[in-house]
Design a protein around this motif. Structure first.
Motif, short mmCIF file in Angstrom:
data_model
loop_
_atom_site.label_atom_id
_atom_site.label_comp_id
_atom_site.label_asym_id
_atom_site.label_seq_id
_atom_site.Cartn_x
_atom_site.Cartn_y
_atom_site.Cartn_z
N LYS A 66 2.71 -2.47 7.38
CA LYS A 66 2.59 -3.91 6.82
C LYS A 66 3.80 -4.38 6.04
O LYS A 66 4.45 -3.34 5.55
CB LYS A 66 1.36 -3.98 5.89
N LYS A 67 4.03 -5.66 6.04
CA LYS A 67 5.40 -6.02 5.30
C LYS A 67 5.38 -5.43 3.85
O LYS A 67 4.21 -5.26 3.27
CB LYS A 67 5.42 -7.48 5.32
N ASN A 68 6.76 -4.93 3.40
CA ASN A 68 7.14 -4.54 2.17
C ASN A 68 6.48 -3.15 1.74
O ASN A 68 6.56 -2.70 0.55
CB ASN A 68 6.55 -5.67 1.10
N LYS A 69 5.59 -2.35 2.73
CA LYS A 69 5.43 -1.35 2.50
C LYS A 69 6.64 -0.23 2.49
O LYS A 69 7.35 -0.60 3.61
CB LYS A 69 4.48 -0.75 3.19
N ALA A 70 6.77 0.69 1.91
CA ALA A 70 7.97 1.67 1.98
C ALA A 70 7.26 3.03 2.54
O ALA A 70 6.43 3.67 2.28
CB ALA A 70 8.48 1.99 0.83
N PHE A 71 8.15 3.76 3.57
CA PHE A 71 8.05 4.90 4.15
C PHE A 71 9.20 5.58 4.09
O PHE A 71 10.26 5.30 4.03
CB PHE A 71 7.69 4.53 5.75
N LYS A 72 8.99 6.96 4.09
CA LYS A 72 10.07 8.09 4.05
C LYS A 72 10.01 8.85 5.26
O LYS A 72 8.86 9.34 5.54
CB LYS A 72 10.15 8.81 2.83
N LEU A 73 10.84 8.97 6.20
CA LEU A 73 11.09 9.73 7.15
C LEU A 73 11.81 11.09 7.01
O LEU A 73 12.96 10.79 6.45
CB LEU A 73 11.76 9.10 8.49
N VAL A 74 11.38 12.19 7.15
CA VAL A 74 12.01 13.62 6.77
C VAL A 74 12.04 14.33 8.01
O VAL A 74 11.04 14.49 8.94
CB VAL A 74 11.19 14.44 5.80
#
Length: 171
Positions: free
Chosen positions: A58-66
């Motif tokens: 969803k818009k404005n959600k933050a995710f981190k790829l490692v």
């Protein structure tokens, strides 16, 4: 949100062992000595791409790829990216490089990137882009291990020996 080898997109696996080779490796890994290995003899400057499962966002959600990656001395431009699905254009686009375009050799390295979802992006997915061979007749090999996507809006534990427990609230 964990990305493990059984969670690879089936369409990615179609290219394995026809365009490039994909195998599990029990000789090297980030922590436990196991990893996912992609190799090729081609020198045509084409990536051997493996796509992770799609994650609804969803818009404005933050995710981190490692991601953790290792490459041998013939691999060229191996890297990890995050792709986003634009619902208006109905197309997947690279939205974030999470590792540099890496030339060989490289021992195990950890790479990560944080991405905040803009308008029109409804899905994301990690992509493992193994490089091509720098020399004819030499096999370029890229290993990947411990690749995962974290929803930064949620509490998470990566270490299976730990747990999250509420001990007090309303302080």
């Amino acid at each position: 949100i964990n990305f493990s080898f059984p969670m690879l997109e089936n369409k990615s696996l179609i290219s394995c062992n026809s365009i490039f080779k994909c195998t599990s490796s029990s000789s090297t890994g980030w922590k436990d000595g196991t990893s996912f290995k992609i190799s090729t003899n081609t020198t045509n400057k084409t990536w051997s791409s493996i796509y992770g499962k799609e994650i609804d966002v969803k818009k404005n959600k933050a995710f981190k790829l490692v991601a953790h990656m290792k490459i041998n001395k013939w691999a060229t431009e191996s890297h990890v990216v995050l792709e986003g699905f634009n619902k208006t254009a109905k197309h997947w686009n690279q939205i974030k490089y999470c590792s540099p375009l890496t030339d060989a050799p490289l021992e195990w390295q950890e790479y990560s990137c944080i991405y905040t979802v803009p308008d029109k992006i409804t899905k994301i997915r990690p992509v493992l882009n193994a490089g091509w061979s720098s020399q004819p007749g030499k096999e370029a090999t890229t290993w990947y291990d411990s690749v995962y996507v974290i929803d930064l809006g949620k509490t998470f534990v990566i270490d299976p020996n730990l747990k999250i427990e509420l001990v007090a609230s309303g302080l």
